[in-house]
Design a protein around this motif. Sequence first.
Motif, PDB file in Angstrom:
ATOM      1  N   ASP A  91     -19.474  16.501 -32.250  1.00 36.89           N
ATOM      2  CA  ASP A  91     -18.410  16.293 -31.263  1.00 36.89           C
ATOM      3  C   ASP A  91     -17.206  15.617 -31.917  1.00 36.89           C
ATOM      4  N   VAL A  92     -16.073  16.328 -31.935  1.00 38.26           N
ATOM      5  CA  VAL A  92     -14.886  15.880 -32.652  1.00 38.26           C
ATOM      6  C   VAL A  92     -13.725  15.721 -31.679  1.00 38.26           C
ATOM      7  N   LEU A  93     -13.010  14.608 -31.791  1.00 32.81           N
ATOM      8  CA  LEU A  93     -11.767  14.389 -31.072  1.00 32.81           C
ATOM      9  C   LEU A  93     -10.625  14.540 -32.066  1.00 32.81           C
ATOM     10  N   ASP A  94      -9.698  15.463 -31.786  1.00 31.32           N
ATOM     11  CA  ASP A  94      -8.570  15.734 -32.673  1.00 31.32           C
ATOM     12  C   ASP A  94      -7.320  15.095 -32.065  1.00 31.32           C
ATOM     13  N   VAL A  95      -6.829  14.040 -32.695  1.00 33.52           N
ATOM     14  CA  VAL A  95      -5.731  13.234 -32.165  1.00 33.52           C
ATOM     15  C   VAL A  95      -4.398  13.781 -32.673  1.00 33.52           C
ATOM     16  N   GLY A  96      -3.455  13.985 -31.741  1.00 37.05           N
ATOM     17  CA  GLY A  96      -2.195  14.610 -32.114  1.00 37.05           C
ATOM     18  C   GLY A  96      -2.452  16.020 -32.598  1.00 37.05           C
ATOM     19  N   SER A  97      -3.207  16.773 -31.804  1.00 39.45           N
ATOM     20  CA  SER A  97      -3.788  18.042 -32.257  1.00 39.45           C
ATOM     21  C   SER A  97      -2.789  19.170 -32.400  1.00 39.45           C
ATOM     22  N   GLY A  98      -1.572  19.009 -31.877  1.00 36.56           N
ATOM     23  CA  GLY A  98      -0.564  20.042 -32.048  1.00 36.56           C
ATOM     24  C   GLY A  98      -1.016  21.379 -31.484  1.00 36.56           C
ATOM     25  N   THR A  99      -0.862  22.422 -32.273  1.00 35.39           N
ATOM     26  CA  THR A  99      -1.261  23.762 -31.849  1.00 35.39           C
ATOM     27  C   THR A  99      -2.719  24.071 -32.157  1.00 35.39           C
ATOM     28  N   ILE A 151      -4.340  23.577 -35.285  1.00 31.99           N
ATOM     29  CA  ILE A 151      -4.615  24.052 -36.643  1.00 31.99           C
ATOM     30  C   ILE A 151      -5.894  23.425 -37.187  1.00 31.99           C
ATOM     31  N   ALA A 152      -5.967  22.080 -37.183  1.00 33.88           N
ATOM     32  CA  ALA A 152      -7.175  21.414 -37.680  1.00 33.88           C
ATOM     33  C   ALA A 152      -8.355  21.671 -36.761  1.00 33.88           C
ATOM     34  N   ALA A 153      -8.115  21.680 -35.447  1.00 38.09           N
ATOM     35  CA  ALA A 153      -9.209  21.872 -34.488  1.00 38.09           C
ATOM     36  C   ALA A 153      -9.942  23.178 -34.751  1.00 38.09           C
ATOM     37  N   ARG A 154      -9.207  24.245 -35.030  1.00 34.42           N
ATOM     38  CA  ARG A 154      -9.852  25.533 -35.264  1.00 34.42           C
ATOM     39  C   ARG A 154     -10.667  25.518 -36.553  1.00 34.42           C
ATOM     40  N   GLN A 155     -10.209  24.755 -37.547  1.00 37.23           N
ATOM     41  CA  GLN A 155     -10.999  24.649 -38.778  1.00 37.23           C
ATOM     42  C   GLN A 155     -12.299  23.891 -38.530  1.00 37.23           C
ATOM     43  N   PHE A 156     -12.244  22.836 -37.717  1.00 33.37           N
ATOM     44  CA  PHE A 156     -13.477  22.112 -37.400  1.00 33.37           C
ATOM     45  C   PHE A 156     -14.384  22.961 -36.499  1.00 33.37           C
ATOM     46  N   GLN A 157     -13.820  23.738 -35.607  1.00 32.56           N
ATOM     47  CA  GLN A 157     -14.626  24.653 -34.802  1.00 32.56           C
ATOM     48  C   GLN A 157     -15.345  25.657 -35.697  1.00 32.56           C
ATOM     49  N   GLU A 210     -17.608  10.265 -25.456  1.00 27.75           N
ATOM     50  CA  GLU A 210     -17.807   9.713 -26.791  1.00 27.75           C
ATOM     51  C   GLU A 210     -17.853  10.849 -27.803  1.00 27.75           C
ATOM     52  N   PHE A 211     -17.557  10.486 -29.063  1.00 25.42           N
ATOM     53  CA  PHE A 211     -17.424  11.504 -30.106  1.00 25.42           C
ATOM     54  C   PHE A 211     -18.083  11.023 -31.394  1.00 25.42           C
ATOM     55  N   ASP A 212     -18.415  12.013 -32.229  1.00 29.53           N
ATOM     56  CA  ASP A 212     -19.004  11.714 -33.533  1.00 29.53           C
ATOM     57  C   ASP A 212     -17.943  11.557 -34.619  1.00 29.53           C
ATOM     58  N   ALA A 213     -16.772  12.100 -34.380  1.00 34.23           N
ATOM     59  CA  ALA A 213     -15.663  11.965 -35.327  1.00 34.23           C
ATOM     60  C   ALA A 213     -14.353  11.968 -34.554  1.00 34.23           C
ATOM     61  N   VAL A 214     -13.437  11.138 -35.006  1.00 32.28           N
ATOM     62  CA  VAL A 214     -12.047  11.157 -34.536  1.00 32.28           C
ATOM     63  C   VAL A 214     -11.206  11.525 -35.744  1.00 32.28           C
ATOM     64  N   VAL A 215     -10.504  12.647 -35.654  1.00 27.65           N
ATOM     65  CA  VAL A 215      -9.695  13.116 -36.771  1.00 27.65           C
ATOM     66  C   VAL A 215      -8.236  13.202 -36.340  1.00 27.65           C
ATOM     67  N   ALA A 216      -7.346  13.164 -37.319  1.00 25.86           N
ATOM     68  CA  ALA A 216      -5.908  13.259 -37.043  1.00 25.86           C
ATOM     69  C   ALA A 216      -5.240  13.889 -38.249  1.00 25.86           C
ATOM     70  N   GLY A 217      -4.754  15.112 -38.101  1.00 24.10           N
ATOM     71  CA  GLY A 217      -4.084  15.822 -39.180  1.00 24.10           C
ATOM     72  C   GLY A 217      -2.575  15.743 -39.034  1.00 24.10           C
ATOM     73  N   GLN A 218      -1.905  15.115 -39.974  1.00 23.07           N
ATOM     74  CA  GLN A 218      -0.447  14.990 -39.986  1.00 23.07           C
ATOM     75  C   GLN A 218       0.081  14.255 -38.744  1.00 23.07           C
ATOM     76  N   SER A 219      -0.713  13.380 -38.147  1.00 24.87           N
ATOM     77  CA  SER A 219      -0.285  12.816 -36.867  1.00 24.87           C
ATOM     78  C   SER A 219      -0.482  11.306 -36.734  1.00 24.87           C
ATOM     79  N   TRP A 220      -1.309  10.679 -37.552  1.00 21.90           N
ATOM     80  CA  TRP A 220      -1.636   9.277 -37.286  1.00 21.90           C
ATOM     81  C   TRP A 220      -0.420   8.368 -37.413  1.00 21.90           C
TER      82      TRP A 220
END
Length: 276
Positions: free
Chosen positions: A56-64, A66-72, A112-122
Motif C-alpha cells: 500500500d503506497v501513498l504518492d504525495v504530490g502525485s501530479g499526473t 507518473i510515479a504512481a503508475r510505475q509503483f502499480q 494507513e500505508f506501507d510506503a509514502v513516496v514523493a517524486g519531484q514534489s517534497w
Amino acid sequence: MPTIPPERAPLYEHEPHERREVAESFGSDAERYDRARPRYPEGMVDRIVGASPGPDVLDVGSGTGIAARQFQAAGCRVLGVEPDARMADLARQLGGEVDVATFEDWDPADREFDAVVAGQSWHWIDPVAGMAKAAQVLRPGGRLAAFWNIFQFPPDVAKVVVAVCQQVMPDAPFDFQAMTKGSLDGYQVLLAKAADGIREVGGFGEPEQWRFDWEWTYTRDAWLDQMPTQGAFTRLPPDKLAEVLEGVGAAIDAIGGSFTMRYATVVVTASRTGSA
C-alpha cells in the motif's frame, strides 16, 4: 548506505513550499507534463518496494500519476494526493486513484500505508508538517521515500541553455548555472531540509540517501517538449518561452539534433520506527 549529515540547512526568505503559485503552475498543460517528464529508474522503484512491509503506497504530490503508475506496475496499490485538480483529473483518466488536497491539509480518514513516496514534489511541502503527516499514516516499518531526478547536461548544451535563459529572463529568481552544471550541489539544501524534517518529527530511523545513475537520449523536439514543464518556465509569457525554445533548439540542431542527458535520481528515505 550513506546517511545525511545532521546539518541544518540555511533558511531563505521564501521557502519552496511557500511559493504556491509555482507549485500549482504545472497543471497548466497536464498532458504535456505527463508526456514529456522523465520517469524514474526501475531499480529505485524495486528498492523502495523491497524495503517496505507491504504493497500500500501513498504518492504525495502525485501530479499526473507518473510515479504512481510505475509503483502499480511493480505490484503496489497506490493512492495519490495532489493539490491541482487538473493534474488529478488526468491521473484518474490514466487509471489512478487520487484525492485532491495539499498533503498538509489532506484527511487520511484512518487509512494507513506501507510506503509514502514523493517524486519531484517534497520541496513543495512544508518539511515538518508534511513529515508529521507521513509519520501519522505509515505503518510500523513503513518506508518514507522522497526522490528527485537531477539532470546533468552535456557541457555544450548547458552553456547555451544558461546563455539563452539569462538573456531572455535576466530577472528570474532561478540559478540557471546551478540547474545545468551537472552536480548535486544545487540540491544539497533541498535534500538536507528533507532529512532535517525527518529528524525533527521523530518516529523514523536515521535518514539515508540513495542514488541511481542513468542516461536518456533526447531529440531536439523531445527536449523542447519537456522544457515548458519545468518550474522555471511554467509561468513564462508565451513570447518569452518561444524565445527560449528557439535558442535552445538551434543549439541542439548545431550538435546534430540530439544529445544524451545524464540523470542522478536521488532518494531521501527513512523507515517508520514507532510513535512520533
